[in-house]
Write an enzyme that holds these catalytic residues in place. Structure first.
Site, PDB file in Angstrom:
ATOM      1  N   ASN A 156       0.883  -1.171   0.000  1.00 40.12           N
ATOM      2  CA  ASN A 156       0.000   0.000   0.000  1.00 40.12           C
ATOM      3  C   ASN A 156       0.918   1.217   0.000  1.00 40.12           C
ATOM      4  O   ASN A 156       1.432   1.618   1.039  1.00 40.12           O
ATOM      5  CB  ASN A 156      -0.886  -0.059   1.253  1.00 40.12           C
ATOM      6  CG  ASN A 156      -1.839   1.108   1.331  1.00 40.12           C
ATOM      7  OD1 ASN A 156      -1.866   1.980   0.461  1.00 40.12           O
ATOM      8  ND2 ASN A 156      -2.629   1.136   2.392  1.00 40.12           N
ATOM      9  N   ARG A 211      -2.591  -2.038  -3.379  1.00 43.39           N
ATOM     10  CA  ARG A 211      -3.777  -1.207  -3.219  1.00 43.39           C
ATOM     11  C   ARG A 211      -3.656  -0.053  -4.212  1.00 43.39           C
ATOM     12  O   ARG A 211      -2.655   0.662  -4.233  1.00 43.39           O
ATOM     13  CB  ARG A 211      -3.817  -0.648  -1.812  1.00 43.39           C
ATOM     14  CG  ARG A 211      -4.981   0.262  -1.642  1.00 43.39           C
ATOM     15  CD  ARG A 211      -4.943   0.923  -0.304  1.00 43.39           C
ATOM     16  NE  ARG A 211      -6.295   1.221   0.082  1.00 43.39           N
ATOM     17  CZ  ARG A 211      -6.677   1.360   1.327  1.00 43.39           C
ATOM     18  NH1 ARG A 211      -5.824   1.194   2.292  1.00 43.39           N
ATOM     19  NH2 ARG A 211      -7.920   1.663   1.608  1.00 43.39           N
ATOM     20  N   HIS A 250     -12.859   3.248   0.080  1.00 34.04           N
ATOM     21  CA  HIS A 250     -12.752   2.267   1.176  1.00 34.04           C
ATOM     22  C   HIS A 250     -13.409   0.937   0.794  1.00 34.04           C
ATOM     23  O   HIS A 250     -13.827   0.164   1.651  1.00 34.04           O
ATOM     24  CB  HIS A 250     -13.410   2.786   2.480  1.00 34.04           C
ATOM     25  CG  HIS A 250     -12.678   3.931   3.113  1.00 34.04           C
ATOM     26  ND1 HIS A 250     -13.320   5.057   3.588  1.00 34.04           N
ATOM     27  CD2 HIS A 250     -11.363   4.129   3.339  1.00 34.04           C
ATOM     28  CE1 HIS A 250     -12.433   5.898   4.085  1.00 34.04           C
ATOM     29  NE2 HIS A 250     -11.237   5.354   3.951  1.00 34.04           N
ATOM     30  N   ARG A 282      -9.840  16.176   6.449  1.00 31.27           N
ATOM     31  CA  ARG A 282     -10.703  16.528   5.310  1.00 31.27           C
ATOM     32  C   ARG A 282     -12.087  16.907   5.828  1.00 31.27           C
ATOM     33  O   ARG A 282     -12.567  16.316   6.796  1.00 31.27           O
ATOM     34  CB  ARG A 282     -10.827  15.330   4.353  1.00 31.27           C
ATOM     35  CG  ARG A 282      -9.547  14.992   3.618  1.00 31.27           C
ATOM     36  CD  ARG A 282      -9.660  13.658   2.902  1.00 31.27           C
ATOM     37  NE  ARG A 282      -8.885  12.622   3.545  1.00 31.27           N
ATOM     38  CZ  ARG A 282      -8.997  11.316   3.307  1.00 31.27           C
ATOM     39  NH1 ARG A 282      -9.866  10.876   2.433  1.00 31.27           N
ATOM     40  NH2 ARG A 282      -8.243  10.447   3.939  1.00 31.27           N
ATOM     41  N   GLU A 341      -8.025  -4.746   5.244  1.00 29.52           N
ATOM     42  CA  GLU A 341      -7.925  -4.472   3.805  1.00 29.52           C
ATOM     43  C   GLU A 341      -6.782  -5.256   3.169  1.00 29.52           C
ATOM     44  O   GLU A 341      -6.872  -5.694   2.025  1.00 29.52           O
ATOM     45  CB  GLU A 341      -7.728  -2.960   3.578  1.00 29.52           C
ATOM     46  CG  GLU A 341      -8.984  -2.180   3.916  1.00 29.52           C
ATOM     47  CD  GLU A 341      -8.708  -0.787   4.448  1.00 29.52           C
ATOM     48  OE1 GLU A 341      -8.116  -0.679   5.554  1.00 29.52           O
ATOM     49  OE2 GLU A 341      -9.067   0.188   3.775  1.00 29.52           O
TER      50      GLU A 341
END
Ligand code: ADP
Length: 401
Positions: free
Chosen positions: A8, A92, A180, A240, A378
């Protein structure tokens, strides 16, 4: 034992895990690590399955000039010192654009197509792709599988996939993708085992980490997401803002004279819990602070999460279960309790003691909505996809030959 490497890659770091493939095809995590500080103070750290430190090594900045070089050093460490030669790498990749609705083996042609999506995710896509490109050049026969954060949401219907903008922009890719997806797919994949009563029903999954979103699952499939074209929309996050009137962006440009790059930096790095509290982007710090602004940021996060749960409940036309996952969702009993309290009207009622203990099922027996706390994974999802693609290919090969 054959192994799969999961990577990732971000702008200054790469997180990685190594999974061993058992005789029966089961995947077992063997190593977890990261190379971070690329561009400042590169450092490679990794632990084994038992938590033992396998490496903690710093490098001269000049020795590792980008993340692709970081992966190369990591690969050399695995090969030369641990004698691990992965049979494939699962990456990823944040954006699969409109076309990729499942993982794909990357060749030069796929890479060129994925590079086109850089404008859709400028802060992630180039960093995700750089290591793939350099590994493809050095080891062209090593299978590299791209697993997308958008793919799990590609089955959304037209209403969930669109903005009310002219068709031409939709056609060129301005769509509500949702992100996600690997986390939601993992949760959907374990529901039949860990919560069979709800697996085929209407489930809202709240992935609350430093990035945060919610997804509506109907019978294990995503039908709606709080995120859209980019990972900026929806819930407020560490840095964010989440949903924001585009008029605010126009104001920043016209009244504050901000250039596009300034606005981008502002929206990705200066807003959310950090902007609102003026203290931190980390929920743990906010929860222990006695500053009223920290309390406001936590309350805002909880309030907005409850609003989006209402939106997703409408998309699902009701809700049978709520699942909390990711850093905040898995670990913060107070945030879960506060969100659950705001969803009493939907039939959510949690057991305070079970919630404090972070057990799997935290709703009361009489709660109309079952509430679960399920750790996401993940990386395991990426390893599974990678292995599944490889084993399918070898089966096909065996059948043909
Ligand atoms: P990401 O993968 O998006 O970087 P994570 O899912 O690991 O993020 O979540 C990280 C966030 O989880 C941290 O920023 C922190 O705010 C939050 N977190 C972790 N543990 C706790 C806790 N015990 N209480 C509250 N928040 C927590």
């Amino acid at each position: 034992m054959d192994t799969i490497l999961v990577a990732n890659a971000g702008s200054s770091s790469v997180k990685f895990q190594v999974f061993g493939i058992g005789q029966d095809g089961s995947l077992k995590r063997q190593i977890k690590g990261q190379m971070d500080g690329v561009g400042s103070r590169p450092r490679l750290r990794a632990t084994g399955a038992d938590g033992a430190v396998l490496i903690d090594r710093s490098y001269e900045n000049e020795a590792i000039h980008d993340v692709a070089a970081g992966i190369s050093i990591t690969g050399a460490w695995l090969r030369e010192e641990l004698k691990i030669e992965p049979i494939a790498i699962g990456h990823r990749v944040v954006h699969g654009g409109p076309d990729f609705d499942r993982p794909v083996r990357v060749d030069q042609n796929v890479l060129a197509r994925l590079e086109k999506y850089t404008s859709l995710a400028p802060l992630h896509q180039p960093y995700n792709l750089a290591p793939i490109r350099s590994i493809l050049a050095r080891f062209p026969n090593l299978p590299q599988i791209a697993c997308f954060d958008t793919a799990f949401h590609r089955g959304h219907g037209a209403l969930a996939d669109r903005y009310a903008i002219p068709e031409a922009l939709y056609a060129e890719g301005v769509r509500r993708y949702g992100f996600h997806g690997l986390s939601y797919e993992y949760i959907a994949s374990i529901l039949p085992d860990v919560a069979p009563d709800i697996a085929s029903r209407r489930v809202i999954v709240a992935h609350l980490g430093s990035g945060a979103s919610m997804s509506a699952l109907d019978n294990g499939r995503s039908i709606e997401s709080s995120m859209g074209f980019t990972a900026l929309d929806g819930l407020p996050m560490g840095t964010r803002p989440g949903q924001i009137d585009p008029g605010v962006v126009l104001y920043l440009i016209s009244e504050k004279g901000m250039a596009p790059a300034d606005v981008q930096n502002f929206l990705y790095r200066e807003c959310g819990l950090k902007g609102l509290s003026g203290i931190s982007n980390d929920m743990r710090e906010l929860l222990t602070s006695d500053s009223p602004r920290a309390a406001l940021a936590v309350d805002y996060f909880v309030y907005r999460a409850s609003l989006f749960a209402g939106m997703l409940a409408a998309a699902l036309q009701g809700v049978d279960a709520l699942v909390f996952t990711a850093g905040v969702g898995e670990n913060s009993a107070p945030v879960r309790a506060a969100i659950a309290a705001k969803l009493g009207w939907l039939g959510v009622s949690i057991d305070a003691e079970a919630n404090e203990k972070h057990v799997r099922l935290i709703s009361r027996p009489e709660s109309r909505v079952a509430v679960y706390v399920l750790p996401t994974d993940e990386e395991l999802m990426i390893a599974r996809h990678t292995w599944s693609l490889l084993s399918k290919r070898s089966e096909k090969h065996a059948r043909v030959s």
